[in-house]
Design an enzyme around this catalytic site. Sequence first.
Site, PDB file in Angstrom:
ATOM      1  N   CYS A  12       0.849  -1.191   0.000  1.00 32.48           N
ATOM      2  CA  CYS A  12       0.000   0.000   0.000  1.00 32.48           C
ATOM      3  C   CYS A  12       0.884   1.240   0.000  1.00 32.48           C
ATOM      4  O   CYS A  12       2.117   1.149   0.044  1.00 32.48           O
ATOM      5  CB  CYS A  12      -0.924   0.008   1.215  1.00 32.48           C
ATOM      6  N   CYS A  22       3.604   1.769   2.617  1.00 34.81           N
ATOM      7  CA  CYS A  22       4.893   1.114   2.381  1.00 34.81           C
ATOM      8  C   CYS A  22       5.807   2.019   1.550  1.00 34.81           C
ATOM      9  O   CYS A  22       6.962   2.262   1.909  1.00 34.81           O
ATOM     10  CB  CYS A  22       4.693  -0.215   1.652  1.00 34.81           C
ATOM     11  N   CYS A  45      22.664 -33.382 -23.567  1.00 37.93           N
ATOM     12  CA  CYS A  45      23.255 -33.825 -22.304  1.00 37.93           C
ATOM     13  C   CYS A  45      24.224 -32.768 -21.804  1.00 37.93           C
ATOM     14  O   CYS A  45      24.471 -31.756 -22.466  1.00 37.93           O
ATOM     15  CB  CYS A  45      23.968 -35.174 -22.476  1.00 37.93           C
ATOM     16  N   CYS A  47      27.102 -31.428 -23.989  1.00 39.83           N
ATOM     17  CA  CYS A  47      26.795 -30.384 -24.972  1.00 39.83           C
ATOM     18  C   CYS A  47      26.984 -29.009 -24.354  1.00 39.83           C
ATOM     19  O   CYS A  47      27.658 -28.136 -24.915  1.00 39.83           O
ATOM     20  CB  CYS A  47      25.347 -30.525 -25.467  1.00 39.83           C
ATOM     21  N   ASP A  71       7.768  28.555 -32.855  1.00 40.11           N
ATOM     22  CA  ASP A  71       8.821  28.906 -33.804  1.00 40.11           C
ATOM     23  C   ASP A  71       8.184  28.900 -35.194  1.00 40.11           C
ATOM     24  O   ASP A  71       7.161  28.250 -35.411  1.00 40.11           O
ATOM     25  CB  ASP A  71       9.942  27.874 -33.719  1.00 40.11           C
ATOM     26  N   ASP A 119      11.605  22.923 -33.367  1.00 35.82           N
ATOM     27  CA  ASP A 119      12.096  21.716 -34.026  1.00 35.82           C
ATOM     28  C   ASP A 119      13.132  20.963 -33.204  1.00 35.82           C
ATOM     29  O   ASP A 119      13.640  19.940 -33.631  1.00 35.82           O
ATOM     30  CB  ASP A 119      12.652  22.038 -35.419  1.00 35.82           C
ATOM     31  N   ASP A 129      16.054  25.682 -31.615  1.00 36.63           N
ATOM     32  CA  ASP A 129      15.222  26.234 -30.546  1.00 36.63           C
ATOM     33  C   ASP A 129      15.550  25.627 -29.182  1.00 36.63           C
ATOM     34  O   ASP A 129      14.777  25.796 -28.242  1.00 36.63           O
ATOM     35  CB  ASP A 129      13.742  25.990 -30.870  1.00 36.63           C
TER      36      ASP A 129
END
Length: 827
Positions: free
Chosen positions: A13, A16, A87, A90, A515, A715, A719
């Site tokens: 909650c 906490c 196995c 490998c 702008d 942009d 700016d």
Amino acid sequence: MKESVVTVKGMHCAACSSRIERVLGGMDGVRKAAVNLATETMVLVWDENIITFDNIARRVQALGFELVPPEENEPARLDLAIQGMSCSSCSSRIEHVLSGTEGVLKASINLADESGHIEYLPDIITPRNIRDRIRQLGFETHQVSETENIAAKKREDTRARLATMKKHLLFIMVLAIPLFLISMGEMAGLPLVGIISPQRHPANFALVQFVLVLGIMFLGRRFYIDGFSSLARLAPNMDSLIAVGTGSAFVYSTWSMIEIFLGIDPQMKAMDLYFESAGVIIALVSLGKYMESRSKSHTSDAITNLMQLKPDKATLLSGQGQNLKQEVVDVEDIEVGDLLLIRPGERIPVDGRIAKGNIVVDESMLTGEPLPVNRSEGDRVVGGTLNKSGVIHLRAEQVGNNTILARIVRMVQDAQGSKAPIATLADRVSLYFVPAVMCIALLTGLAWSLAGDAALSTALRYFIAVLVIACPCAMGLATPTSIMVGTGRGAQLGVLFKNGEVLQRSEEIDTVVFDKTGTLTHGTPVLTDWIPVGDHHDERELLQLAASAEQNSEHAFAEAVVDYAKKQGVELIQPESFTAVQGKGIEARVDNRSILIGNRQLFREHGIDTAGMDDVVTSLSKSGKTVMYIGVHDKLVALIAVADTLKPEARATVDRLRAMKLRIVMLTGDQEASARAIARQAGIDEVISGVLPDNKGFVIQQLQNSGSKTAMVGDGINDAPALAMADVGIAMGTGTDIAIESGDIVIMRGNLDGIVTALALSKATMTNIRQNLFWAFIYNLVGIPVAAGLLTLFGGPSLNPMIAGGAMAMSSVSVVSNALRLRFFHK
């Protein structure tokens, strides 16, 4: 300082999360600890010279929670799914070979789940090299990206948690329903069989309820384990309220059952049992937590949908000319520079540039643009978008976590894990809420027992009702759930919010500053007029000198001059020198001649008279064109006019913003006449022109000093100072080249109506948060006094603890459900 987003386990909650923030915030060396209850994460900033992460984790553990350490980015880690191992030899062989490979630091192969975890140095070896080594050993691999791995694991954990909660809930209900019917059945007119009748066999009546509630309490033992342990640490939470309330009912009823067995007024004691209150409260709260968790799982649907845009496989082209070979590879294997084949109906796997062909691309899921767009050779395309028609060869430029899609996912994840300032009050209240409720419950019980002369059972009922109706969860979930859903919905509509604070600031905006170039206009001006001054120079020669000088400039107007010259077939000469004069123009030397191109201010600084052309300049400027002067050897020789067209949606966007009661300003470096011509077309009355890029931030500051809350729309490049200075910086992207880091809000497809969407969504999200906070606070402010028996004092009814428990369970569900309504927000 080090910053990381870490997982916090064990929170139930808002009490906490608030306690963790308060304790860590007071530790020396911890700069920031912001906990998000909804995502179960924490933004942690700390000084490693003062405190280590392990020290912080141990402090959190002492509070009863677990802090999951962040994964380090160095060295790089590769997670693989490996098929074909039969196995242990490998897996051992793969480990041995990889461990001896240069650049591989560690290889861990797990035969049981057929996985591999490899740590490597990316400067020395690539994931493809590692996978090739494993393939040479005869095994197939599939790479699992870090983002996908974390997201998939979280989804799997959520599914597993919901499945466990559902199973426990089912068993709890199987026990709670007969418990309720046995205890309350006769009051509702449902007769009980004689063997468990409270009048005939009160001992059996009590014993059956005792056994049923024991089963329920065992299934709901988490409430007691977490609740009492938190209480023992003097850090009570919601579980503590449930544990104390239902535990009190159980102890009281158990003592009454013992008295029944001892023959002490058995019929009367049989009617004074509260086993059903304990059992049904646990059942209702469990139901509420399950519904809450289910609802919360949908708050991150937008992230899931975005991640699903990336395909698993891609077709890699290798070889030269007509001998290109096709190979299907995992997307994670694609590297920068790879050539890919994209067929109709396939999603583009990575960001890149079209090397061959033409296609029609659907970017709607990524940018919110509903209409497909045409892309041809040389154009950039973004990973995750859909090829509707056509076949292309794509040259990969951004792969893995560097793609636009991956960056968008990270930005949305960061935003969903952030907090808004409005959450501060709820966090502060939640910290002291549970202890205050326990005190109120105790005082309520004592008041009814001592001052009200009520029976112990009556005082106990009020005591339990106060405990179980209080809900700190609703307050803790009110803000983060709305932010998660709101930012996710924004991403689906092509609008990215950097964090929750931006959402709140956006709602307060009263002034929008635009702008001009590249924002209100297309940003791709064309040369419209060439006006020689005098007759001392050949026009084609002047064009050659001007275009040659401008070819090293990055300004859009320079590109217009160069493009015009190329279309006229003029051959360009490389300048011997070039200097850009910010906000004024350029100085260059071409073919041993000094060239000056720029505005009136630049020419005045060089002592060149331009007064004779004022009428011409004024006429061109009034028509919305920008005029530049051209000088050769400090003498004015020509004028050129460049025009940039207004975006088609600009006027409608300005009208809609004005309808939202916003002040609209255009801020530009252009001359006033040309600036006002564009402003008239856009419907903007207030224009601030002739402002250099570095001074735009100062203009924004002046607006703020006058009391305006400003949003700067630009942009994201020239700016940048103004975007940073504004209360909210809105960067215009293009859908294929998004400057995500440049603004507080990014409009992904560069369409101006995205600004209206962003501001409207911020208002909708903040309204949703306030609704959640209002109902969370009102629920507790009204519910607790009612549970304490306030209505009873005026002749009204008392509140049954079971109804109080049900109300508490539904309060959190209602908050999350209200937040989920934002999924249906339309631009």
